[in-house]
Every structure is written in structure tokens, then in C-alpha cells.
Scaffold this active site. Structure first.
Site, PDB file in Angstrom:
ATOM      1  N   GLN A   1       0.468  -1.274  -0.031  1.00 21.27           N
ATOM      2  CA  GLN A   1      -0.057  -0.330   0.288  1.00 21.27           C
ATOM      3  C   GLN A   1       0.804   1.781   0.002  1.00 21.27           C
ATOM      4  OE1 GLN A   1      -2.292   1.480   3.236  1.00 21.27           O
ATOM      5  NE2 GLN A   1      -4.228   1.691   2.008  1.00 21.27           N
TER       6      GLN A   1
ATOM      7  N   HIS B  44      -3.049   4.498  -1.619  1.00 13.01           N
ATOM      8  CA  HIS B  44      -3.835   5.016  -0.468  1.00 13.01           C
ATOM      9  C   HIS B  44      -4.154   6.557  -0.808  1.00 13.01           C
ATOM     10  CE1 HIS B  44      -5.597   5.005   3.384  1.00 13.01           C
ATOM     11  NE2 HIS B  44      -4.754   4.837   3.535  1.00 13.01           N
TER      12      HIS B  44
ATOM     13  N   HIS C  21      -9.049   8.215   3.512  1.00 14.21           N
ATOM     14  CA  HIS C  21      -9.031   8.548   5.672  1.00 14.21           C
ATOM     15  C   HIS C  21      -8.260   9.888   6.026  1.00 14.21           C
ATOM     16  CE1 HIS C  21      -8.547   3.575   5.959  1.00 14.21           C
ATOM     17  NE2 HIS C  21     -10.634   4.206   5.321  1.00 14.21           N
TER      18      HIS C  21
ATOM     19  N   TYR D 179      -5.635  11.478   4.336  1.00 16.71           N
ATOM     20  CA  TYR D 179      -5.063  11.412   4.307  1.00 16.71           C
ATOM     21  C   TYR D 179      -4.586  12.080   2.296  1.00 16.71           C
ATOM     22  CZ  TYR D 179      -3.662   7.775   7.683  1.00 16.71           C
ATOM     23  OH  TYR D 179      -3.344   7.176   8.730  1.00 16.71           O
TER      24      TYR D 179
ATOM     25  N   ARG E  54      -7.463   2.212  -2.873  1.00 15.19           N
ATOM     26  CA  ARG E  54      -8.591   2.289  -1.707  1.00 15.19           C
ATOM     27  C   ARG E  54      -9.037   4.268  -1.852  1.00 15.19           C
ATOM     28  NH1 ARG E  54      -7.564   0.448   4.934  1.00 15.19           N
ATOM     29  NH2 ARG E  54      -9.216  -0.995   4.679  1.00 15.19           N
TER      30      ARG E  54
ATOM     31  N   GLY F  59      -9.657  -6.541   9.049  1.00 15.50           N
ATOM     32  CA  GLY F  59      -8.536  -5.834   9.611  1.00 15.50           C
ATOM     33  C   GLY F  59      -8.198  -6.108  11.285  1.00 15.50           C
ATOM     34  N   ARG F  60      -8.716  -5.550  12.311  1.00 16.29           N
ATOM     35  CA  ARG F  60      -8.309  -6.183  13.468  1.00 16.29           C
ATOM     36  C   ARG F  60      -8.668  -7.871  13.704  1.00 16.29           C
ATOM     37  NH1 ARG F  60     -11.736  -0.806  15.780  1.00 16.29           N
ATOM     38  NH2 ARG F  60     -13.330  -1.521  13.781  1.00 16.29           N
TER      39      ARG F  60
END
Length: 364
Positions: free
Chosen positions: A99, A179, A182, A184, A231, A320-321
Site C-alpha cells: 500500500q 492509499h 482516510h 491522507y 483505496r 482488519g482487527r
């Protein structure tokens, strides 16, 4: 109807299942140098049964760094470190994507020898990032007001992504994921609340999306469209970015990326960060806008992933988690096995504890 445990073609690669590992910032790279290390190699190899591993955000340049101990892919040492990771993942039968990450304003002057982070525009905003505290442990600090990138600096940023893609190829990755989510840098340019420019990269949506699309074209040129994914997170609040035109922007970007024949579009949904669950009307609109594969990620469990797969709204799901805590997650989901609970206190920074010490099912 497709099963979550059936193979899937994503551009140039074919995955063994549709249980992907989402990109997860873990802050375990070796410093100085932000170099991938043996502990990171073990972490990714443990999770190689994923249909595709998507690496943690990997900065395309020193300017792109915003968190302590995150890896880069712009130096020879970093490329060599990643090569050890990818070789081991491939030996274990897995696939892995890099990524590509530039955090923009989600950073701190301490990472840049006192210089301000860069963004689409200057202006105060509320957000924090993670630096090393006096005790050596991760510490949250406020992000400063960034400086806007000058128009003549933008080609350099695009070149950073192109060069990072060449480095990812040299490092043995199977794909790259840009990416664009989010809050960024690429999202900062896309979002109407963080982009106040009046030049060719600001104002109308087509201008705000220009940098993301220029970066995509440069990355495709450095490899090929079937080795590239993007993404996005069009709806929700991330890192101080709350785009009032996010839904429209997401559909516009999805259409433009769809024309480029990419490996997949990766949709990050807002509910993982405490936002609302995305509704199916928007998912259908996104599917209509983007003809290629769509990977969904968010607060996914087996039932949600299979429902959306059955409805044709996603082609795969990124976890993810649950992948942090369960290195053998595809097997656990397929066999209905219980899941290890994650330990959030060890998500960011540290050593093997909370990183490579989660057991597979049945292990001592």
C-alpha cells in the site's frame, strides 16, 4: 452465488479465497531508516493464508511519513527489507500487495527536521498523530497547520509514487494499492473541506480528483493496470477530513478508475471508525459506476461479508482487527471456529507482544 472461500481473479493475480487482510498500521519498522524487519516478516507470513495480504501503509518518500516506526519504500534498505518479507510470504503460498502512502498533513514537524507537513491547502484542523515520547513509547500529539504544496511541487509528488511502484516491483510485491482514503494526502486533495485551492487542482470535483488520477496513471505506467488498486473512503470522517461532497466524489473517482481497468477498487466503509454503516443504495451506485472488482472493508464479519457477496455488491472482503488477532482467519471463518479477541493496547508500536504472539486455532 460465490462463496467467500472460492478463488477470485484480481487483475494479474488469482487469490485462493476472498478473505483479504486489510492494510493495518502497526508501527514496528526498524529505526533509523524505517526498514521492514524480521519481526514484520514473521507477522505477514503468519497471515499468508489470506487471499491477499495488503501491507500496512508504506510511505513513498520521507515527506510522506506521519507516524513513528512506519515502513517506507523509497530507500535501498527498505526495498531489501520488504524483499525478505515478500519472499517469505510467497514461500508460504501467499500473495502480498504494497500500500503506497503519503500522509500529507497527518504528520508532525519532528518527522521532517522541523519543516511543516504538506497538504492541498493551509489551514488549522483538528487531528493528532503518533510520535515517540520521551519514554520511547507512542505518544499522541496535535498535528500542526500544514503548508500547501506549490503547483511546481506536484510533479515531484507524482514521481514519488511512480518510483515507489518501481521499488515495490523490485521488492517482490504482487500488486500495489494506492492509499486514496482516510484523510491522507490524495484524500485531502479530493475533499472539498480540505482543498481550498484555486488552481488546476482545486475548485470543481474534476480538479480536486486530478492528483489522485495523475498518481494512478503514473503508477500504472510504472507497472500495469492489472497490478494496481486504489483505496477510497468516500463517506465518513477520517483524520480531520469530513468531505460534504464525499458521496459524489467517491462515485466520480470510481467511474474514472473503472475506465483504467485496475485490479480492484478498495472501499473503506465508515463504520470501522465509529461512523454509520454504509447503505446498500450507495453500494449499488458504486457497483454501477465501477465495472471492475470491488473489495469491501469496514466492520466486517462473516455474515456481513457473505451477504454483500451474495448480493453482488462486493467481490471480496478485507478484514482488519480480526486478522490482527487471528493469523489463521480464513480457516476459522470457513470452519466456524471461535476467534481470538484483539488487544487494542498493543495495536501500535512495541515488539512481538500483541503482534506475532496470537495463536492459530489449536496451538498451545
Amino acid at each position: 452465488m460465490a462463496s467467500l472461500f472460492e478463488p477470485l481473479s484480481l487483475g494479474a493475480v488469482r487469490t485462493e479465497n476472498r478473505v483479504l487482510m486489510a492494510p493495518l498500521t502497526r508501527m514496528r519498522a526498524t529505526v533509523p531508516g524505517d526498514v521492514p524487519n524480521d519481526l514484520m516478516r514473521e507477522y505477514y507470513v503468519q497471515r499468508a493464508s489470506a487471499g491477499l495480504l495488503i501491507s500496512e501503509g508504506t510511505q513513498v518518500s520521507p515527506e510522506g511519513k506521519g507516524y513513528m516506526d512506519t515502513p517506507g519504500i523509497h530507500s535501498d534498505e527498505q526495498v531489501a527489507g520488504w524483499r525478505r518479507v515478500t519472499d517469505a510470504v510467497h514461500e508460504a503460498g501467499g500473495l502480498i500487495a504494497a500500500q503506497l502512502w503519503h500522509v500529507g498533513r497527518v504528520s508532525h514537524e519532528s518527522f521532517h527536521d522541523g519543516a511543516l507537513p504538506v497538504s492541498a491547502s493551509a489551514g488549522p484542523y483538528r487531528n493528532r498523530t503518533t510520535v515517540r515520547g520521551e519514554d520511547g513509547r507512542p505518544t499522541r500529539v496535535a498535528c500542526p497547520v500544514p503548508r500547501p504544496l506549490d503547483l511546481d511541487e506536484i510533479p515531484r509528488v507524482v514521481e514519488d509514487y511512480r518510483r515507489a511502484t518501481l521499488n515495490a516491483r523490485e521488492a517482490g510485491f504482487d500488486l500495489v494499492e494506492i492509499h486514496g482514503a482516510h484523510g491522507y494526502l490524495l484524500h485531502q486533495f479530493l475533499a472539498a473541506d480540505s482543498n481550498l485551492r484555486v488552481d488546476a487542482y482545486g475548485g470543481p470535483l474534476e480538479n480536486r480528483a486530478r492528483l489522485m488520477l495523475e498518481v494512478t496513471d503514473a503508477v500504472v505506467d510504472a507497472w500495469s493496470a492489472d497490478r494496481v488498486a486504489v483505496r477510497i473512503s468516500p463517506i465518513g470522517s477520517f483524520n480531520g477530513t469530513e468531505d460534504p461532497e464525499g458521496a459524489e466524489a467517491g462515485l466520480y473517482v470510481a467511474r474514472e478508475l473503472g475506465r483504467r481497468g485496475l485490479a480492484f477498487l478498495h472501499l473503506s466503509e465508515p463504520d470501522w471508525a465509529g461512523g454509520p454503516e454504509l447503505d446498500d443504495d450507495y453500494r449499488r451506485a458504486l457497483r454501477e459506476a465501477h465495472p471492475g472488482p470491488i473489495v469491501g472493508a469496514g466492520n466486517y464479519d462473516l455474515a456481513k461479508a457473505q451477504r454483500l457477496l451474495d448480493a453482488g455488491l462486493v467481490d471480496a472482503a478485507a478484514f482488519g482487527r480480526s486478522f490482527i488477532a487471528n493469523p489463521d482467519l480464513p480457516r476459522r471463518l470457513a470452519e466456524g471456529l471461535p476467534l481470538n479477541p484483539p488487544r487494542p493496547e498493543s495495536f501500535y508500536g512495541g515488539d512481538a507482544e500483541g503482534y506475532t504472539d496470537y495463536p492459530e486455532h489449536g496451538a498451545a
